[in-house]
Design an enzyme around this catalytic site. Sequence first.
Site, PDB file in Angstrom:
ATOM      1  N   CYS A 123      -5.245  -9.882  25.376  1.00 24.06           N
ATOM      2  CA  CYS A 123      -5.511  -9.410  24.022  1.00 24.06           C
ATOM      3  C   CYS A 123      -6.370 -10.386  23.217  1.00 24.06           C
ATOM      4  O   CYS A 123      -6.478 -11.386  23.451  1.00 24.06           O
ATOM      5  CB  CYS A 123      -4.258  -9.015  23.402  1.00 24.06           C
ATOM      6  N   ASP A 147       3.463   8.329  18.963  1.00 21.17           N
ATOM      7  CA  ASP A 147       2.880   7.545  17.810  1.00 21.17           C
ATOM      8  C   ASP A 147       4.007   6.909  17.146  1.00 21.17           C
ATOM      9  O   ASP A 147       5.163   7.278  17.128  1.00 21.17           O
ATOM     10  CB  ASP A 147       2.180   8.402  16.972  1.00 21.17           C
ATOM     11  N   GLY A 156      10.961  15.969  13.765  1.00 19.42           N
ATOM     12  CA  GLY A 156      12.307  15.712  13.320  1.00 19.42           C
ATOM     13  C   GLY A 156      13.241  15.176  14.003  1.00 19.42           C
ATOM     14  O   GLY A 156      14.573  14.888  13.849  1.00 19.42           O
ATOM     15  N   ASP A 214      -1.682  14.451  11.483  1.00 20.49           N
ATOM     16  CA  ASP A 214      -0.604  14.987  11.137  1.00 20.49           C
ATOM     17  C   ASP A 214      -0.820  16.202  10.060  1.00 20.49           C
ATOM     18  O   ASP A 214      -1.889  16.335   9.585  1.00 20.49           O
ATOM     19  CB  ASP A 214       0.612  14.073  10.849  1.00 20.49           C
ATOM     20  N   SER A 215       0.329  16.689   9.829  1.00 22.50           N
ATOM     21  CA  SER A 215      -0.059  17.971   8.871  1.00 22.50           C
ATOM     22  C   SER A 215       0.224  17.825   7.412  1.00 22.50           C
ATOM     23  O   SER A 215      -0.115  18.488   6.457  1.00 22.50           O
ATOM     24  CB  SER A 215       1.008  19.036   9.301  1.00 22.50           C
ATOM     25  N   GLY A 216       0.683  16.559   7.418  1.00 19.30           N
ATOM     26  CA  GLY A 216       1.212  16.128   5.899  1.00 19.30           C
ATOM     27  C   GLY A 216       2.405  16.518   5.655  1.00 19.30           C
ATOM     28  O   GLY A 216       3.096  16.083   4.494  1.00 19.30           O
ATOM     29  N   GLY A 217       3.226  17.599   6.306  1.00 18.73           N
ATOM     30  CA  GLY A 217       4.501  17.810   6.008  1.00 18.73           C
ATOM     31  C   GLY A 217       5.597  16.628   5.982  1.00 18.73           C
ATOM     32  O   GLY A 217       6.246  16.460   5.199  1.00 18.73           O
ATOM     33  N   PHE A 218       5.575  15.736   7.066  1.00 16.09           N
ATOM     34  CA  PHE A 218       6.393  14.559   7.101  1.00 16.09           C
ATOM     35  C   PHE A 218       6.226  13.820   5.901  1.00 16.09           C
ATOM     36  O   PHE A 218       7.434  13.665   5.149  1.00 16.09           O
ATOM     37  CB  PHE A 218       6.096  13.909   8.281  1.00 16.09           C
ATOM     38  N   CYS A 222      -4.286 -13.465  22.105  1.00 20.17           N
ATOM     39  CA  CYS A 222      -3.959 -14.363  22.926  1.00 20.17           C
ATOM     40  C   CYS A 222      -4.556 -15.093  23.831  1.00 20.17           C
ATOM     41  O   CYS A 222      -4.572 -15.992  24.321  1.00 20.17           O
ATOM     42  CB  CYS A 222      -2.849 -13.728  23.912  1.00 20.17           C
ATOM     43  N   ASP A 256       4.649  22.021   9.162  1.00 22.14           N
ATOM     44  CA  ASP A 256       6.363  22.434   9.389  1.00 22.14           C
ATOM     45  C   ASP A 256       7.169  21.919   8.190  1.00 22.14           C
ATOM     46  O   ASP A 256       6.594  20.981   7.483  1.00 22.14           O
ATOM     47  CB  ASP A 256       6.682  22.060  10.697  1.00 22.14           C
ATOM     48  N   HIS A 275      -2.437  -8.067  18.744  1.00 21.37           N
ATOM     49  CA  HIS A 275      -1.451  -8.194  20.049  1.00 21.37           C
ATOM     50  C   HIS A 275      -0.591  -7.158  20.282  1.00 21.37           C
ATOM     51  O   HIS A 275      -0.423  -6.524  21.240  1.00 21.37           O
ATOM     52  CB  HIS A 275      -0.613  -9.458  19.726  1.00 21.37           C
ATOM     53  N   CYS A 324      -1.484 -12.670  28.526  1.00 21.89           N
ATOM     54  CA  CYS A 324      -2.076 -11.594  28.013  1.00 21.89           C
ATOM     55  C   CYS A 324      -3.466 -11.519  27.614  1.00 21.89           C
ATOM     56  O   CYS A 324      -3.903 -12.827  27.309  1.00 21.89           O
ATOM     57  CB  CYS A 324      -1.187 -11.309  26.606  1.00 21.89           C
ATOM     58  N   GLN A 364      11.234  22.139  15.625  1.00 21.94           N
ATOM     59  CA  GLN A 364      12.280  21.715  14.910  1.00 21.94           C
ATOM     60  C   GLN A 364      13.476  22.182  15.151  1.00 21.94           C
ATOM     61  O   GLN A 364      13.578  23.204  16.230  1.00 21.94           O
ATOM     62  CB  GLN A 364      11.721  21.924  13.651  1.00 21.94           C
TER      63      GLN A 364
END
Lengths: 376, 376
Positions: free
Chosen positions: A311, A271, A221, A89-93, A314, A143, A340, A309, A194
């Site tokens: 995984c 994500d 956003g 990510d850009s770091g913005g968040f 499991c 952003d 899991h 499952c 945005q």
Amino acid sequence: MYTLLKQEGEARRGTYTTVHGTIQMPAFMNVATAGAIKGAVSALDLKEVHCQVQLCNTYHLHLRPGDRQVRQLGGLHTFTQWNGPILTDSGGFQVFSLAKLRNITEKGVTFASHIDGHKIFMGPEESMQIQSHLGSTIAMAFDECMQNPAEYEYARRSIARTTRWLYRCKKEMDRLNALPDTVNPHQLLWGINQGSVYDDLRIAHMKQIAELNLPGYAIGGLAVGESADVMYHILEVLGPYLPKDKPRYLMGVGTPANLLEGVRRGVDIFDCVMPTRNARHGHAFTMEGVRNLMNAKYELDQHPLEDGCQCPACQHFTRAYIHHLLKSGEMLGMRLMVLHNLYFYNTFLEKIRAALDAGNFTFFYHDTIDTVSRRI
Amino acid sequence: MYTLLKQEGEARRGTYTTVHGTIQMPAFMNVATAGAIKGAVSALDLKEVHCQVQLCNTYHLHLRPGDRQVRQLGGLHTFTQWNGPILTDSGGFQVFSLAKLRNITEKGVTFASHIDGHKIFMGPEESMQIQSHLGSTIAMAFDECMQNPAEYEYARRSIARTTRWLYRCKKEMDRLNALPDTVNPHQLLWGINQGSVYDDLRIAHMKQIAELNLPGYAIGGLAVGESADVMYHILEVLGPYLPKDKPRYLMGVGTPANLLEGVRRGVDIFDCVMPTRNARHGHAFTMEGVRNLMNAKYELDQHPLEDGCQCPACQHFTRAYIHHLLKSGEMLGMRLMVLHNLYFYNTFLEKIRAALDAGNFTFFYHDTIDTVSRRI
């Protein structure tokens, strides 16, 4: 490069080719904030839980161990030993959600580190430089991520600045990718839409950033305070304006039901920290719904977290054992839960892709939506 | 059954056959206190770090999840998914070190749980019943573990009672093993030698418990406050009185140097939380000495924890990455450190056995003793 293989309504089945491998879409990215998945899960474990893409956080890695250090160590792929695609990510968040005392100007943002309070400046160029040092496959544009609700007038001015920042991001990445010693000279820049909850601003901004013909676009956003219905509405509003030949990334989303609704509205990649964060609270995702493993009813339950499952948790361990580990505060409980939950999310997307391939996504959606996110 | 294969001075190379597999001795047991190794390491991971025997703590499992629950779940082997030998301690050590407000009588000990303070009674019969429910391969006798220094007169009366308790343990285990629905009807009882730091009491007690002809004997009440030299002295004093055809277990020991000194004095098996506890503080054991991975000098170090090491951590990850994980408080750092340290301990014993097999343990001892426990 994105290839649209098939469409069912707005839902899209596609592939995205990168220098670090091809991503089958729709896809879910597994979040390794500081270069490691929470819950003692390594990049090697990610292969076993069918992860396709790892997401790392620029802000965290810039602060610790430092992006220059990661660069010296060969970039994120060498550092974490994950050889598939990585998105940063850009770091913005994080600058807007974690950092203290921020001050925004046209140039960028000055803020105080959440670790030790020291003053840092980050603008479009700095974000691109950091992500270039990290050497991720996909870098996100810098952003401003507004909190919802935002004032209309503030949002209008903010997206204009975010567009100007995007041009600076593009220019800086082109420069960085052309340098002789760049970790990943094929790094891709994805733009971020945005506009808060305002249809006209969302559309206007999307039109502006589409002009750059970037290799991917995110819808940012959202999932920051507004209701899920508002989020779905924005996706529907944006639909016609999103380039068809580019992947569409819905950032920070969400529950299995959110993913179904997103795919249904044309989202290609997601994500979320939910599989790891909820593991910490004992929540195991299953196709039947969400189980709370802290519940006393699992004390003598010899079933796996989810019947059938495959995984790593499991295949070997019972609900009773994991219940005991969680109650005892044993780290192994957290690890098994995270393995899991990530496997669940990654294979849930596999099921969605299989449904799209078979042309029965609509059936799968209706068959699944009410059960998969309920508490059981 | 113990088979002595070879001897070099007092050092013994042997094998110990159990229903859950054969233990190559000298051996190191990996401590899974509450049925899980600290640091998100599962029983399946133990195979990869060359573990031979898992040790679980009776006191902890009795309190949580409860030994009757473990029994209902098929015993510790099914519960933890470790299919090799398991040794359970008697609970005695924890009752005397962790529990509050204890009261000792001939019958046993009343104490308050360290979790919620509720009153519990444990005597020889209760300890055997709990361990029978857990279904371990080897059950330890219920003894009084005195703190050092202990008054001579107190120690004299204590070992007499511990001997009487041992007879009651033996009787109760015989009864439990004969029941039709016992988890492990082949459970073995090992006796524990006590006597504080008094040579005559140690010898007298050893003679008494040897009369029961048990399948193994432990030396307890050491590494609880006295100096290492006192511990080595006690081992030397006891040597002639320990049955040659039974394994000798030095409880709760120790550093790699302690293990070398123990083997040199005839010890066959050890257990210690050091590989896991020290991992938490960033200490990595290597043949060159102990590295503190929290140290800033590892920030850009691209070597594995130990050059040439084949453990799951060293095969893939650098000191720089693990340093970063530890500094960031990422669980993965702890897991990688624990995997390395357990692998180190288990393969350190492999090296000792190979030296004994080759008849050059004395050389190995002198070549290793000064380097292996130093700080580097």
